[in-house]
Design a protein around this motif. Structure first.
Motif, PDB file in Angstrom:
ATOM      1  N   GLU A  24       0.835  -1.195   0.000  1.00  0.00           N
ATOM      2  CA  GLU A  24       0.000   0.000   0.000  1.00  0.00           C
ATOM      3  C   GLU A  24       0.871   1.246   0.000  1.00  0.00           C
ATOM      4  O   GLU A  24       1.970   1.239   0.529  1.00  0.00           O
ATOM      5  CB  GLU A  24      -0.901   0.061   1.244  1.00  0.00           C
ATOM      6  CG  GLU A  24      -1.879  -1.068   1.390  1.00  0.00           C
ATOM      7  CD  GLU A  24      -1.313  -2.273   2.106  1.00  0.00           C
ATOM      8  OE1 GLU A  24      -0.246  -2.152   2.741  1.00  0.00           O
ATOM      9  OE2 GLU A  24      -1.914  -3.350   2.011  1.00  0.00           O
ATOM     10  N   ILE A  26       0.046   5.555   0.516  1.00  0.00           N
ATOM     11  CA  ILE A  26      -0.897   6.663   0.671  1.00  0.00           C
ATOM     12  C   ILE A  26      -0.094   7.949   0.520  1.00  0.00           C
ATOM     13  O   ILE A  26       0.888   8.162   1.226  1.00  0.00           O
ATOM     14  CB  ILE A  26      -1.595   6.629   2.036  1.00  0.00           C
ATOM     15  CG1 ILE A  26      -2.385   5.338   2.172  1.00  0.00           C
ATOM     16  CG2 ILE A  26      -2.508   7.843   2.186  1.00  0.00           C
ATOM     17  CD1 ILE A  26      -3.019   5.135   3.531  1.00  0.00           C
ATOM     18  N   GLY A  28      -0.362  12.230  -0.084  1.00  0.00           N
ATOM     19  CA  GLY A  28      -1.197  13.427  -0.038  1.00  0.00           C
ATOM     20  C   GLY A  28      -0.923  14.314  -1.237  1.00  0.00           C
ATOM     21  O   GLY A  28       0.207  14.462  -1.675  1.00  0.00           O
ATOM     22  N   ALA A  57       3.012   6.532  -6.314  1.00  0.00           N
ATOM     23  CA  ALA A  57       2.287   5.711  -5.342  1.00  0.00           C
ATOM     24  C   ALA A  57       2.178   4.270  -5.821  1.00  0.00           C
ATOM     25  O   ALA A  57       2.370   3.322  -5.047  1.00  0.00           O
ATOM     26  CB  ALA A  57       0.896   6.296  -5.099  1.00  0.00           C
ATOM     27  N   TYR A  84      -7.419   1.760  -6.407  1.00  0.00           N
ATOM     28  CA  TYR A  84      -7.145   3.175  -6.168  1.00  0.00           C
ATOM     29  C   TYR A  84      -8.290   3.744  -5.339  1.00  0.00           C
ATOM     30  O   TYR A  84      -9.450   3.496  -5.642  1.00  0.00           O
ATOM     31  CB  TYR A  84      -7.066   3.949  -7.489  1.00  0.00           C
ATOM     32  CG  TYR A  84      -5.986   3.447  -8.415  1.00  0.00           C
ATOM     33  CD1 TYR A  84      -4.692   3.963  -8.345  1.00  0.00           C
ATOM     34  CD2 TYR A  84      -6.255   2.460  -9.354  1.00  0.00           C
ATOM     35  CE1 TYR A  84      -3.703   3.504  -9.194  1.00  0.00           C
ATOM     36  CE2 TYR A  84      -5.269   2.001 -10.207  1.00  0.00           C
ATOM     37  CZ  TYR A  84      -3.996   2.529 -10.120  1.00  0.00           C
ATOM     38  OH  TYR A  84      -3.014   2.070 -10.960  1.00  0.00           O
ATOM     39  N   GLU A  85      -7.977   4.513  -4.307  1.00  0.00           N
ATOM     40  CA  GLU A  85      -9.003   5.127  -3.464  1.00  0.00           C
ATOM     41  C   GLU A  85      -8.574   6.545  -3.100  1.00  0.00           C
ATOM     42  O   GLU A  85      -7.391   6.844  -3.022  1.00  0.00           O
ATOM     43  CB  GLU A  85      -9.181   4.335  -2.159  1.00  0.00           C
ATOM     44  CG  GLU A  85      -9.655   2.921  -2.327  1.00  0.00           C
ATOM     45  CD  GLU A  85     -11.093   2.811  -2.784  1.00  0.00           C
ATOM     46  OE1 GLU A  85     -11.890   3.742  -2.523  1.00  0.00           O
ATOM     47  OE2 GLU A  85     -11.419   1.799  -3.416  1.00  0.00           O
ATOM     48  N   LEU A  87      -8.902   9.268  -0.031  1.00  0.00           N
ATOM     49  CA  LEU A  87      -9.148   9.238   1.408  1.00  0.00           C
ATOM     50  C   LEU A  87      -9.090  10.640   1.991  1.00  0.00           C
ATOM     51  O   LEU A  87      -8.601  11.577   1.367  1.00  0.00           O
ATOM     52  CB  LEU A  87      -8.079   8.380   2.102  1.00  0.00           C
ATOM     53  CG  LEU A  87      -7.868   6.962   1.622  1.00  0.00           C
ATOM     54  CD1 LEU A  87      -6.641   6.366   2.278  1.00  0.00           C
ATOM     55  CD2 LEU A  87      -9.080   6.120   1.923  1.00  0.00           C
ATOM     56  N   ASN A  91     -10.860  14.536   0.726  1.00  0.00           N
ATOM     57  CA  ASN A  91     -10.349  13.700  -0.375  1.00  0.00           C
ATOM     58  C   ASN A  91      -8.957  14.132  -0.816  1.00  0.00           C
ATOM     59  O   ASN A  91      -8.631  14.080  -1.992  1.00  0.00           O
ATOM     60  CB  ASN A  91     -11.316  13.712  -1.565  1.00  0.00           C
ATOM     61  CG  ASN A  91     -12.610  13.029  -1.253  1.00  0.00           C
ATOM     62  OD1 ASN A  91     -12.663  12.112  -0.441  1.00  0.00           O
ATOM     63  ND2 ASN A  91     -13.680  13.483  -1.870  1.00  0.00           N
ATOM     64  N   MET A  93      -6.074  12.742   0.024  1.00  0.00           N
ATOM     65  CA  MET A  93      -5.083  11.663   0.053  1.00  0.00           C
ATOM     66  C   MET A  93      -5.439  10.637  -1.013  1.00  0.00           C
ATOM     67  O   MET A  93      -6.609  10.362  -1.256  1.00  0.00           O
ATOM     68  CB  MET A  93      -5.085  10.974   1.427  1.00  0.00           C
ATOM     69  CG  MET A  93      -4.887  11.910   2.594  1.00  0.00           C
ATOM     70  SD  MET A  93      -3.213  12.501   2.703  1.00  0.00           S
ATOM     71  CE  MET A  93      -2.465  11.165   3.564  1.00  0.00           C
ATOM     72  N   LEU A  94      -4.414  10.079  -1.613  1.00  0.00           N
ATOM     73  CA  LEU A  94      -4.593   9.043  -2.625  1.00  0.00           C
ATOM     74  C   LEU A  94      -3.962   7.755  -2.108  1.00  0.00           C
ATOM     75  O   LEU A  94      -2.819   7.762  -1.651  1.00  0.00           O
ATOM     76  CB  LEU A  94      -3.903   9.462  -3.928  1.00  0.00           C
ATOM     77  CG  LEU A  94      -3.815   8.406  -5.012  1.00  0.00           C
ATOM     78  CD1 LEU A  94      -5.215   8.089  -5.536  1.00  0.00           C
ATOM     79  CD2 LEU A  94      -2.932   8.879  -6.141  1.00  0.00           C
ATOM     80  N   MET A  95      -4.715   6.666  -2.167  1.00  0.00           N
ATOM     81  CA  MET A  95      -4.182   5.378  -1.740  1.00  0.00           C
ATOM     82  C   MET A  95      -4.172   4.434  -2.936  1.00  0.00           C
ATOM     83  O   MET A  95      -5.155   4.331  -3.669  1.00  0.00           O
ATOM     84  CB  MET A  95      -5.025   4.748  -0.636  1.00  0.00           C
ATOM     85  CG  MET A  95      -4.495   3.374  -0.223  1.00  0.00           C
ATOM     86  SD  MET A  95      -5.417   2.546   1.077  1.00  0.00           S
ATOM     87  CE  MET A  95      -6.858   2.002   0.195  1.00  0.00           C
ATOM     88  N   ALA A  97      -3.477   0.413  -3.470  1.00  0.00           N
ATOM     89  CA  ALA A  97      -3.285  -0.872  -2.776  1.00  0.00           C
ATOM     90  C   ALA A  97      -3.193  -1.973  -3.833  1.00  0.00           C
ATOM     91  O   ALA A  97      -3.998  -2.015  -4.757  1.00  0.00           O
ATOM     92  CB  ALA A  97      -4.445  -1.146  -1.832  1.00  0.00           C
TER      93      ALA A  97
END
Length: 105
Positions: A24, A26, A28, A57, A84-85, A87, A91, A93-95, A97
């Motif tokens: 993962e 994350i 910003g 990322a 992709y999410e 957070l 909104n 932050m990009l995660m 996984a």
């Protein structure tokens, strides 16, 4: 480390399964990137700063996946899923996984 989204590597039999592994990242998005992306969206074109952040990322998540598989003695990861999410309260932050099955070919 060999990695694929498919469940097998053609012509390479799986000798052992080591379990599910994940990675993962994350990241910003900062204010300046947001401002320039808004201008770019207004005038058209690609949002290069966001693309670079997303690429970074994704690379970090895949590196963690490979490291986790290596610790289990695997030489490949099959059936990789990439998610992709966004957070955070705004909104911001990009995660990314990634998960898959660590195997020995």
């Amino acid at each position: 480390m060999l990695m694929t989204t498919t469940p097998t590597f053609e012509g390479r039999p799986i000798r052992a399964y080591h379990g599910v592994v994940t990675g993962e990242a994350i990241i910003g998005a900062n204010f300046l990137k947001d401002m320039f992306a808004a201008v770019r969206d207004f005038v058209g074109g690609r949002a290069g700063a966001y693309e670079k952040t997303l690429r970074s990322a994704r690379e970090t998540a895949f590196a963690e996946l490979a490291e986790a598989a290596g610790k289990l003695g695997a030489n490949a990861v099959v059936a990789i899923d990439i998610d992709y999410e966004v957070l955070g309260e705004t909104n911001g932050m990009l995660m990314v996984a990634v998960s898959g099955t660590a195997v020995t070919l």
